[in-house]
Design a protein around this motif. Structure first.
Motif, mmCIF file in Angstrom:
data_model
loop_
_atom_site.group_PDB
_atom_site.id
_atom_site.type_symbol
_atom_site.label_atom_id
_atom_site.label_comp_id
_atom_site.label_asym_id
_atom_site.label_seq_id
_atom_site.Cartn_x
_atom_site.Cartn_y
_atom_site.Cartn_z
ATOM 1 N N LEU A 23 0.835 -1.197 0.000
ATOM 2 C CA LEU A 23 0.000 0.000 0.000
ATOM 3 C C LEU A 23 0.872 1.249 0.000
ATOM 4 C CD1 LEU A 23 -2.570 -1.088 2.762
ATOM 5 C CD2 LEU A 23 -2.948 -1.072 0.289
ATOM 6 N N PHE A 24 0.767 2.057 -1.032
ATOM 7 C CA PHE A 24 1.486 3.324 -1.104
ATOM 8 C C PHE A 24 0.812 4.308 -0.152
ATOM 9 C CE2 PHE A 24 2.701 7.357 -3.078
ATOM 10 C CZ PHE A 24 4.052 7.138 -3.276
ATOM 11 N N GLU A 25 1.604 5.059 0.569
ATOM 12 C CA GLU A 25 1.088 5.929 1.636
ATOM 13 C C GLU A 25 0.215 5.145 2.606
ATOM 14 O OE1 GLU A 25 -0.689 9.351 -0.279
ATOM 15 O OE2 GLU A 25 1.257 10.255 -0.686
ATOM 16 N N ASN A 79 14.095 17.973 -4.022
ATOM 17 C CA ASN A 79 12.972 18.550 -4.772
ATOM 18 C C ASN A 79 11.658 18.375 -4.028
ATOM 19 O OD1 ASN A 79 14.244 19.643 -7.022
ATOM 20 N ND2 ASN A 79 14.146 17.736 -8.199
ATOM 21 N N HIS A 80 11.599 17.346 -3.180
ATOM 22 C CA HIS A 80 10.321 17.024 -2.530
ATOM 23 C C HIS A 80 10.632 16.364 -1.187
ATOM 24 C CE1 HIS A 80 6.284 15.884 -1.851
ATOM 25 N NE2 HIS A 80 6.170 14.846 -2.653
ATOM 26 N N MET A 81 9.917 16.807 -0.146
ATOM 27 C CA MET A 81 10.207 16.326 1.210
ATOM 28 C C MET A 81 9.363 15.123 1.637
ATOM 29 S SD MET A 81 12.652 17.388 3.092
ATOM 30 C CE MET A 81 11.999 16.706 4.623
ATOM 31 N N GLU A 82 8.446 14.642 0.797
ATOM 32 C CA GLU A 82 7.676 13.466 1.233
ATOM 33 C C GLU A 82 8.657 12.319 1.486
ATOM 34 O OE1 GLU A 82 4.300 12.365 -1.179
ATOM 35 O OE2 GLU A 82 3.526 11.062 0.410
ATOM 36 N N PRO A 83 8.432 11.565 2.557
ATOM 37 C CA PRO A 83 9.456 10.599 2.970
ATOM 38 C C PRO A 83 9.760 9.480 1.972
ATOM 39 C CG PRO A 83 8.094 11.171 4.840
ATOM 40 C CD PRO A 83 7.444 11.801 3.635
ATOM 41 N N ASP A 84 8.917 9.261 0.956
ATOM 42 C CA ASP A 84 9.309 8.263 -0.054
ATOM 43 C C ASP A 84 10.510 8.749 -0.855
ATOM 44 O OD1 ASP A 84 7.494 10.165 -1.103
ATOM 45 O OD2 ASP A 84 6.862 8.841 -2.729
ATOM 46 N N HIS A 85 10.835 10.048 -0.761
ATOM 47 C CA HIS A 85 12.028 10.594 -1.440
ATOM 48 C C HIS A 85 13.038 11.187 -0.466
ATOM 49 C CE1 HIS A 85 9.499 9.892 -4.789
ATOM 50 N NE2 HIS A 85 8.611 10.754 -4.338
ATOM 51 N N ALA A 86 12.533 11.676 0.649
ATOM 52 C CA ALA A 86 13.428 12.337 1.602
ATOM 53 C C ALA A 86 13.823 11.404 2.745
ATOM 54 C CB ALA A 86 12.737 13.589 2.167
ATOM 55 N N VAL A 147 2.450 20.289 -6.172
ATOM 56 C CA VAL A 147 2.550 19.151 -7.091
ATOM 57 C C VAL A 147 3.591 18.187 -6.494
ATOM 58 C CG1 VAL A 147 2.892 18.397 -9.471
ATOM 59 C CG2 VAL A 147 2.352 20.797 -9.044
ATOM 60 N N HIS A 148 3.437 17.701 -5.322
ATOM 61 C CA HIS A 148 2.209 17.409 -4.665
ATOM 62 C C HIS A 148 2.125 18.003 -3.246
ATOM 63 C CE1 HIS A 148 1.825 13.374 -2.164
ATOM 64 N NE2 HIS A 148 0.665 13.928 -2.079
ATOM 65 N N TRP A 149 3.221 18.554 -2.750
ATOM 66 C CA TRP A 149 3.284 19.231 -1.449
ATOM 67 C C TRP A 149 3.711 20.694 -1.694
ATOM 68 C CZ3 TRP A 149 6.033 16.022 3.026
ATOM 69 C CH2 TRP A 149 5.261 14.886 3.323
ATOM 70 N N ALA A 166 10.403 15.856 -9.861
ATOM 71 C CA ALA A 166 9.751 15.397 -8.610
ATOM 72 C C ALA A 166 8.579 14.475 -8.949
ATOM 73 C CB ALA A 166 9.366 16.587 -7.741
ATOM 74 N N ASP A 167 7.431 14.627 -8.278
ATOM 75 C CA ASP A 167 6.313 13.702 -8.515
ATOM 76 C C ASP A 167 5.620 13.932 -9.865
ATOM 77 O OD1 ASP A 167 6.568 12.355 -6.120
ATOM 78 O OD2 ASP A 167 4.862 13.306 -5.136
ATOM 79 N N ALA A 168 5.807 15.081 -10.451
ATOM 80 C CA ALA A 168 5.116 15.383 -11.711
ATOM 81 C C ALA A 168 5.561 14.406 -12.792
ATOM 82 C CB ALA A 168 5.413 16.813 -12.145
ATOM 83 N N SER A 225 11.404 11.872 -13.392
ATOM 84 C CA SER A 225 10.520 12.075 -12.245
ATOM 85 C C SER A 225 10.980 11.190 -11.093
ATOM 86 C CB SER A 225 9.072 11.758 -12.629
ATOM 87 O OG SER A 225 8.908 10.362 -12.671
ATOM 88 N N THR A 226 10.266 11.269 -9.999
ATOM 89 C CA THR A 226 10.645 10.468 -8.829
ATOM 90 C C THR A 226 10.032 9.078 -8.835
ATOM 91 O OG1 THR A 226 8.904 11.703 -7.714
ATOM 92 C CG2 THR A 226 11.172 12.326 -7.213
ATOM 93 N N HIS A 227 9.081 8.828 -9.743
ATOM 94 C CA HIS A 227 8.481 7.496 -9.852
ATOM 95 C C HIS A 227 8.289 7.150 -11.325
ATOM 96 C CE1 HIS A 227 7.332 7.566 -5.588
ATOM 97 N NE2 HIS A 227 6.740 8.731 -5.772
ATOM 98 N N GLY A 228 8.593 5.895 -11.686
ATOM 99 C CA GLY A 228 8.292 5.456 -13.048
ATOM 100 C C GLY A 228 9.421 5.733 -14.016
HETATM 101 FE FE1 FEO Z 1 4.728 13.116 -3.044
HETATM 102 FE FE2 FEO Z 1 6.441 10.383 -4.346
HETATM 103 O O1 FEO Z 1 5.986 11.732 -3.091
#
Ligand code: FEO
Length: 399
Positions: A23-25, A79-86, A147-149, A166-168, A225-228
């Protein structure tokens, strides 16, 4: 032991696949996994762009070492502080204590909260349009708030025209065998990308539009991007999709029927409506049981198609809880301009239809036909009304 994954000269992919997380997030199913992308630039200043989820930090460090070969990291761009990257910043800083973190004012507000031990560490605060020289290359930073924080920014490398976004323009799904879109069949990503957008960025349409407009001035040959997958061949397609989704414009004509049903009666109304829509000539009709299909899949199809029918029974004088939850998720995202049909049911006193009608008022979608109001078993008349609603919806959507 890890192969170096050179994207262009001296820029390496050092991301990792997460095939463990379900489960993501901690709430969005990711049966195809997810990649946490990170990029390492070897220049006079060795520069890392974003890190990975802390659960993958061991693998990440191994991949970094394979490229670094003993060199130290000078800059970490956050670029983004959400913990999946930070999530790996704290450990990275322990390994490279002289590392300087590059972020914007909002980045450091969050960094200090997540990592109070890093207060006073080497920091470089960048503002909109500012550049930092790495030696031969330079990075220019553009803010992409929400986009997104709120702290999100992107970095642009102008020698090879690379956007670190980042997530974009990201997606769920691991990178199987290669990270570059031109080396893999990308068909497997498009449904996951829509679901990723709907779940992660879907609320922030206006912010995404602003970012796309701002970035359209740049010549971009690669999107990292940070995913994909890293995008080279699919830049126009993916930017086009994010543009469409963030304008809440449906991709094609079609109907999502999402129903809740405890004992099968409301399900029969959904079946009848689907038959009516197809009888009207609409080919894209999908029916979802909200108790069985995760809301992320239903939301993704609501972004995809231009019509929605919601059907649910009354529960504790209100509405069946999983339908309540779905309606809340739709409202949260501010999805615009869909045609809507409603069907409510009850055994003794109604409540579902009242909630469904309040939802219709809140989202301001165009209501097609009168709501179907069913009590107890589904009569022939009820079935016909649901069929007629489906047919009216089919005709409307095909206009
Ligand atoms: Fe908004 Fe992949 O983190």
């Amino acid at each position: 032991m890890y192969n170096k994954r050179e994207l262009v000269k001296d820029i390496y992919y050092v991301g990792v696949n997460d095939r463990q997380k379900k489960l993501f997030e901690n709430y969005i199913p990711i049966p195809n996994g997810v990649a946490y992308n990170s990029y390492l630039i070897l220049d006079e200043k060795v520069t890392l762009i974003d890190t990975v989820d802390v659960s993958m930090v061991g693998l990440f460090m191994g991949k970094l070492e394979a490229v670094l070969q003993g060199r130290k990291i000078d800059y970490l761009v956050v670029n983004h502080m959400e913990p999946d990257h930070a999530g790996s910043i704290g450990l990275l800083k322990q390994l490279y204590p002289d590392l300087c973190i590059i972020g914007n004012a909002k980045t450091f507000g969050m960094l200090n909260g997540y990592y109070p031990q890093l207060a006073g560490c080497r920091q470089l605060v960048v503002k909109e349009g500012e550049s930092v020289s790495l030696g031969k290359r330079k990075l220019t930073f553009y803010m992409a708030p929400m986009v997104h924080w709120p702290e999100v920014m992107v970095a642009y490398e102008d020698t090879d025209k690379i956007l670190f976004s980042a997530d974009a323009f990201g997606t769920f799904g691991t990178l199987d065998g290669d990270y570059l879109d031109e080396n893999i069949n990308t068909d497997k990503y498009w449904d996951d990308m829509r679901r990723y957008y709907a779940c992660i960025v879907g609320k922030f349409g206006t912010a995404t539009q602003a970012a796309i407009k701002k970035l359209s001035a740049l010549e971009i040959r690669l999107i990292c991007s940070t995913h994909g997958p890293v995008l080279k061949q699919n830049i126009a397609k993916v930017v086009g999709l994010f543009d469409k989704w963030s304008r809440y414009e449906a991709e094609e004509k079609g109907l999502v029927i999402a129903y809740a049903s405890m004992y099968g009666n409301t399900q029969q109304l959904a079946e009848a409506a689907a038959e009516g829509a197809v009888a009207a000539g609409l080919k894209n009709v999908v029916v979802y049981n909200v108790s069985k299909t995760d809301a992320s899949y239903i939301l993704a199809d609501i972004f995809r198609y231009n019509g929605v029918i919601l059907a649910a029974p009354t529960y504790m004088n209100e509405i069946y809880p999983l339908m309540d939850s779905l309606m809340h998720k739709i409202e949260q995202r501010g999805i615009l301009n869909r045609s809507l049909g409603l069907m409510g049911s009850c055994t003794w006193a109604g409540g579902a239809l009242k909630k469904l009608t309040a939802f219709a008022d809140a989202v301001k979608w165009e209501l097609v036909s009168n709501p179907v109001d069913n009590k107890q078993g589904v009569s022939a008349d009820d079935y016909q009304k649901a069929f007629d609603l489906g047919m009216a919806m089919g005709q409307k959507l095909l206009q």
